[in-house]
Design an enzyme around this catalytic site. Structure first.
Site, PDB file in Angstrom:
ATOM      1  N   ASP A 441       0.523  -0.944  -0.051  1.00 58.09           N
ATOM      2  CA  ASP A 441       0.063  -0.110  -0.066  1.00 58.09           C
ATOM      3  C   ASP A 441       0.644   1.545   0.451  1.00 58.09           C
ATOM      4  O   ASP A 441       1.679   1.122   0.173  1.00 58.09           O
ATOM      5  CB  ASP A 441      -1.084  -0.130   1.578  1.00 58.09           C
ATOM      6  CG  ASP A 441      -2.198   0.662   1.164  1.00 58.09           C
ATOM      7  OD1 ASP A 441      -2.348   1.466  -0.244  1.00 58.09           O
ATOM      8  OD2 ASP A 441      -2.434   1.430   2.552  1.00 58.09           O
ATOM      9  N   GLU A 444       3.027   4.902  -3.860  1.00 61.69           N
ATOM     10  CA  GLU A 444       2.966   6.146  -5.235  1.00 61.69           C
ATOM     11  C   GLU A 444       4.268   7.310  -5.370  1.00 61.69           C
ATOM     12  O   GLU A 444       4.684   7.083  -6.758  1.00 61.69           O
ATOM     13  CB  GLU A 444       2.115   6.698  -5.095  1.00 61.69           C
ATOM     14  CG  GLU A 444       0.415   5.789  -5.424  1.00 61.69           C
ATOM     15  CD  GLU A 444       0.088   5.665  -4.095  1.00 61.69           C
ATOM     16  OE1 GLU A 444      -0.740   4.213  -4.683  1.00 61.69           O
ATOM     17  OE2 GLU A 444       0.535   6.043  -2.980  1.00 61.69           O
ATOM     18  N   ASP A 565      -8.640   4.528  -2.130  1.00 62.36           N
ATOM     19  CA  ASP A 565      -9.510   4.846  -1.303  1.00 62.36           C
ATOM     20  C   ASP A 565     -11.099   5.547  -1.068  1.00 62.36           C
ATOM     21  O   ASP A 565     -11.164   6.300  -1.668  1.00 62.36           O
ATOM     22  CB  ASP A 565      -8.905   5.974   0.167  1.00 62.36           C
ATOM     23  CG  ASP A 565      -7.770   5.108   0.528  1.00 62.36           C
ATOM     24  OD1 ASP A 565      -7.682   4.048   1.069  1.00 62.36           O
ATOM     25  OD2 ASP A 565      -7.038   5.796   1.250  1.00 62.36           O
TER      26      ASP A 565
END
Length: 919
Positions: A441, A444, A565
């Protein structure tokens, strides 16, 4: 246009020169004036290609000086794929590393550098595509050889190539429907809308932000055209990892890229599935998935101790709701540090005891890891990383950022030592906790701070009393003094033209071998997925399961994805369909959305969760996930939701053999598991923008309720017969694009199977391990009321935790089914490849359900392989009277079932039975 002679070239050159001279006075503010082609020759290098050279016509200063000389490389890499690359002729430029995304490299610049005023040919045809050009100003076009249709044409637009700004455009006809260009939450549905922003740059910005660059970078689009009934599809990939804005105006598409080079790949199609096949053949086929990954998953950020997790597993069991995988967000960690356990709330002895218990039942356990490594001198993971010098650097020192554990350094997955270190850390962690997969997770990469930061001396960071650990507590200053942190052209990053380094790694930092984060930023999650896949594959030889938030071209070869999300709203429920379908195009078919929503919303959850599990049960990746601030939303929290879950997941678990067969097809050809309706019905133009329904494979339609308070749903069906899988006596017989109203009470979802399908199903169960041991039923769907039709299907089964998803004797079985009805006789045949595996598992077919036969009837005789079945004491024949056409009342027809069979799945057979049919 294809030049028939060089005289046409001279004519084009004259016209272009006149147009250019007449427009000079009005074009002083232009960004660039284009290039002229000074030479173009066929080359024997790389198995035959075109090599050409371009010279800038006139340099400008806006966004920096133009690169004076460019090299053009054109190659038909196979019958369906054309590559067109344009780069600096004098100096190497950044491109996606070939060791990350393997592909054929072009010849080195040094081997082709020569300039001459020579054009050896007017066009460059391949088997399916033709490359043509205009020399001055330079433009090129790609046309389809069979029809002459132009699929890409840069003429009439400015072509600009500067160090930090590249611009190129293509014309588009009115008949073009475009899809792709992500990752992006598209409120308008799967079809791209003119004038919506399409910025491609990996960003940690929640999926609740619409029309904004999100976690993934996928600069690829599919173009579907229907002109007077002639349908064609092609794909276009611009392989470039730098940030870019893509402007779609309806009649044109313009790329504005802040670095790298132009590396176009054109895929000829002509069908949507052909395009995905050709695309994934280049970027890598989707990763094989273990069977259990298709089961239902439960997660929550906020399972504060192990007893809560144990209670969740027990809650699902008591409610008789299927559950295969239980997850931990970061709650299991010691102060949010990767590869650790909280000694108080997740003590290792008790966790191992819990894992032994669920593993014995066939359940699995997955945990989260973030890339940020806590800066902590007593932390072994950090110590070993510093020893191996594996972190991204700024000014020669590891770049300091902040994520959940506080101050962190980011590993460099472009560094071979970084990969080796990461593989070792996962191995050490697996010895500590035998997890069954990993969730990567925040990759990025996400950073709570921006700029150049230091650990503060005036306050604690992080503050152990803080209730907002996502607020930056480092001492930071903005970085604006380099052209990498502050480039001349500002892409619409984060939907607001934010600085490139906003809440991520500063773009002037460096990776291994001096690679700039400016160039490699969007590759971070991709490179981490590759390293994580390597680590898991090396543990015990089992098939890896990785879930990654950030993705790039080729990520699907290593990881699954979820849509990030989202929020518990009806709008987010609807948006999820388009994002899931887009990732099928991107080569990541194992994808789903957080069921019931990640963020809490000011709406009652109960009805929404009913409808979301009815949809989410048919996502390829099906997981309920929420954050700590959300109310508890496990599916057993409400009796009504539990009922919906038992119904929808009950069907999912019966369909597991079909879904697993689709993952096998995806691994072989890239074909998405969940796909837009037009993939199977490209000539059905009303489906081109359909974003409220979708197909699983070629023949199963999901039509969910997406509106609050609704007890019916208006659905569209391509022409033919569609049978309701919950009640096969109900059918939709569609003749056109009319919307058909389907009953959809709170606990029911509409799922239909299309005529011509042989659908393999099993009895289902509460865990996939149990479900896959149950006998098979073949649902055979013929057109309604037929006395002469055919159907086909297949099933793939294997030892699903072995690394490869290949057909090997003793490890896998593949069966093709064919059925036909002729008059009063139904025949079903199976063609088995590698049947030893299925035979060893004892897989049997116990029943056949045949849909669409005329009238009413009873069975007269059954033959298997031409021999009458003698021992039929357990065999029964049944029919269910009339079939209801939902769109047109009751019709004569029946659902005929032959049960009590014991046909080995691993053995080829031909079975037929005759019926006495009455009208």
């Amino acid at each position: 246009m294809v030049f028939s002679s060089l005289s046409l070239w001279f004519l084009g050159l004259l016209v272009s020169s006149l147009c250019l001279s007449s427009g000079n006075a009005a074009s002083e503010e232009k960004i660039g004036y284009g290039y002229r082609l000074v030479s173009l020759e066929e080359s024997a290098l790389n198995g035959g290609s075109l090599i050409g050279y371009l010279k800038v016509k006139r340099s400008t200063s806006k966004y920096g000086p133009d690169i004076p000389n460019l090299r053009l490389f054109v190659k038909h890499e196979n019958q369906e794929r054309l590559r067109v690359q344009i780069t600096d002729a004098d100096n190497p430029r950044w491109e996606v590393p070939y060791n990350l995304l393997p592909r054929a490299p072009p010849p080195p610049l040094s081997e082709t550098r020569k300039i001459s005023s020579h054009f050896s040919l007017p066009s460059y045809p391949g088997s399916n595509l033709i490359f043509t050009f205009q020399p001055d100003p330079f433009s090129f076009a790609v046309t389809r050889k069979s029809t002459g249709e132009t699929i890409f044409n840069t003429s009439g637009f400015d072509f600009v190539f500067k160090d930090q700004y590249i611009q190129i455009s293509t014309q588009l006809p009115k008949t073009a429907s475009l899809y792709g260009l992500g990752e992006n939450t598209q409120p308008g549905g799967i079809r791209l809308k003119p004038n919506d922003p399409y910025t491609i740059y990996t960003t940690d910005i929640s999926a609740i932000n619409l029309n904004t660059d999100l976690y993934g970078s996928h600069p690829v689009y599919m173009d579907l055209r229907n002109s007077d009934g002639r349908v064609s599809t092609h794909g276009v990939l611009l392989l470039n990892s730098n940030g870019m804005d893509v402007f779609y105006k309806g009649n044109s598409l313009t790329y504005k890229i802040i670095g790298g080079l132009l590396d176009f790949y054109f895929f000829s199609g002509p069908g949507p599935l052909d395009v995905v096949d050709q695309y994934t053949a280049l970027i890598g086929r989707p990763a094989p998935m273990p069977y259990w990954a298709l089961g239902f998953h439960q997660c929550r950020w906020g399972y504060k101790n192990l007893s809560v997790v144990e209670g969740v597993v027990e809650g699902y069991k008591k409610a008789n709701i299927p559950l295969d995988v239980i997850w931990n967000d970061d709650d299991h960690m010691d102060e949010a540090k990767d590869f650790t356990l909280d000694p108080i709330n997740y003590p290792r002895p008790k966790l191992l005891e819990f894992l032994d218990q669920i593993h014995s039942q066939g359940m699995k356990y997955i945990v989260l890891i973030d890339p940020g490594i806590a800066v902590n001198s007593s932390y072994g993971v950090y110590q070993r990383g510093m020893e191996k010098d594996v972190f991204i650097k700024l000014d020669g020192q590891p770049y300091l950022a902040q994520v959940w554990p506080g101050p962190v350094y980011f590993p460099d997955f472009l560094n071979p030592n970084g990969v080796t270190w990461w593989v070792n850390e996962i191995s050490l962690f697996h010895q500590l906790v035998p997890v069954d997969g990993l969730w990567i997770d925040m990759n990025e990469a996400s950073n709570f701070c921006t700029g150049k930061c230091v650990i503060p001396t005036t306050h604690q960071c992080p503050d152990p009393k803080s209730t907002t650990p996502w607020v930056c507590c480092l001492d930071c200053k903005n970085l604006t003094n380099t052209r990498w942190d502050d480039p001349p052209y500002k892409i619409n990053a984060s939907g607001k033209s934010a600085p490139l380094g906003y809440n991520t790694i500063a773009t002037s930092t460096t990776h291994y071998d001096g690679v700039l984060e400016y160039n490699a930023h969007s590759l971070y999650g991709f490179s981490q997925a590759i390293a994580t896949h390597k680590a898991l594959l090396g543990l015990d030889g089992k098939r890896p399961f990785i879930l990654s938030r950030s993705s790039f071209v080729g990520s699907g070869s290593y990881a699954a994805h979820w849509t990030g999300d989202n929020k518990g709203t009806w709008e987010d429920l609807k948006y999820s369909i388009s994002t899931v379908l887009n990732f099928g195009l991107f080569g990541m078919p194992m994808v789903g959305s957080d069921i019931c929503g990640f963020y809490p919303a000011a709406v009652p959850l109960e009805e929404l969760c009913n409808r979301w599990i009815e949809l989410g049960a048919f996502y390829p990746f099906s997981r309920d996930h929420a954050n700590f601030a959300s109310p508890r939303q496990e599916l057993y929290q409400w009796n009504s939701v539990a009922k919906s879950a038992r119904n929808a997941l009950g069907l999912r678990y019966k369909l597991l053999p079909y879904l697993y067969t689709l993952t096998h097809e995806a691994h072989l050809t890239g074909a998405p598991v969940a796909r837009p309706v037009f993939y199977s019905f490209p000539e059905f133009t009303p489906s081109y923008g359909l974003s409220t329904q979708f197909l699983l494979g070629p023949g199963v339609m999901v039509s969910p309720v997406l509106e609050q308070g609704a007890t019916s749903v208006k659905a569209m069906f391509p022409p033919g017969t569609w049978y309701n899988l919950f009640d096969m006596t109900k059918a939709v017989i569609s003749k056109d694009a009319s919307l058909i109203t389907l009953d959809a009470p709170l606990n029911e979802v509409n799922v239909h199977v299309y005529q011509g399908t042989v659908l393999p199903m099993q009895r289902g169960g509460l865990i996939s391990k149990e479900a896959r041991q149950t006998p098979f039923t073949l649902v055979i769907a013929f057109p309604y009321g037929t006395d002469g039709a055919e159907a086909k299907g297949e099933v793939y089964v294997d030892e699903d935790e072995r690394p490869e998803m290949t057909l090997v004797e003793g490890e896998a079985t593949y069966v093709e089914f064919a059925a036909n009805v002729k008059g009063k006789t139904v025949t079903v045949t199976s063609n088995v490849q590698m049947g030893k595996y299925s035979s060893s598992k004892g897989y049997m077919i116990e029943k056949m359900s045949v849909l669409g036969l005329q009238g009413k009837g009873k069975e007269l005789a059954i033959e298997v392989d031409g021999v009458a079945m003698v021992n039929t004491s357990s065999v029964y024949f049944d029919h269910s009277g009339e079939v209801q056409d939902v769109g047109g009342g009751n019709k004569k027809g029946m659902l005929a079932e032959v049960g009590g069979l014991e046909l080995p799945l691993g053995k080829s057979f031909s079975m037929s039975w005759k019926m006495e049919i009455t009208e």
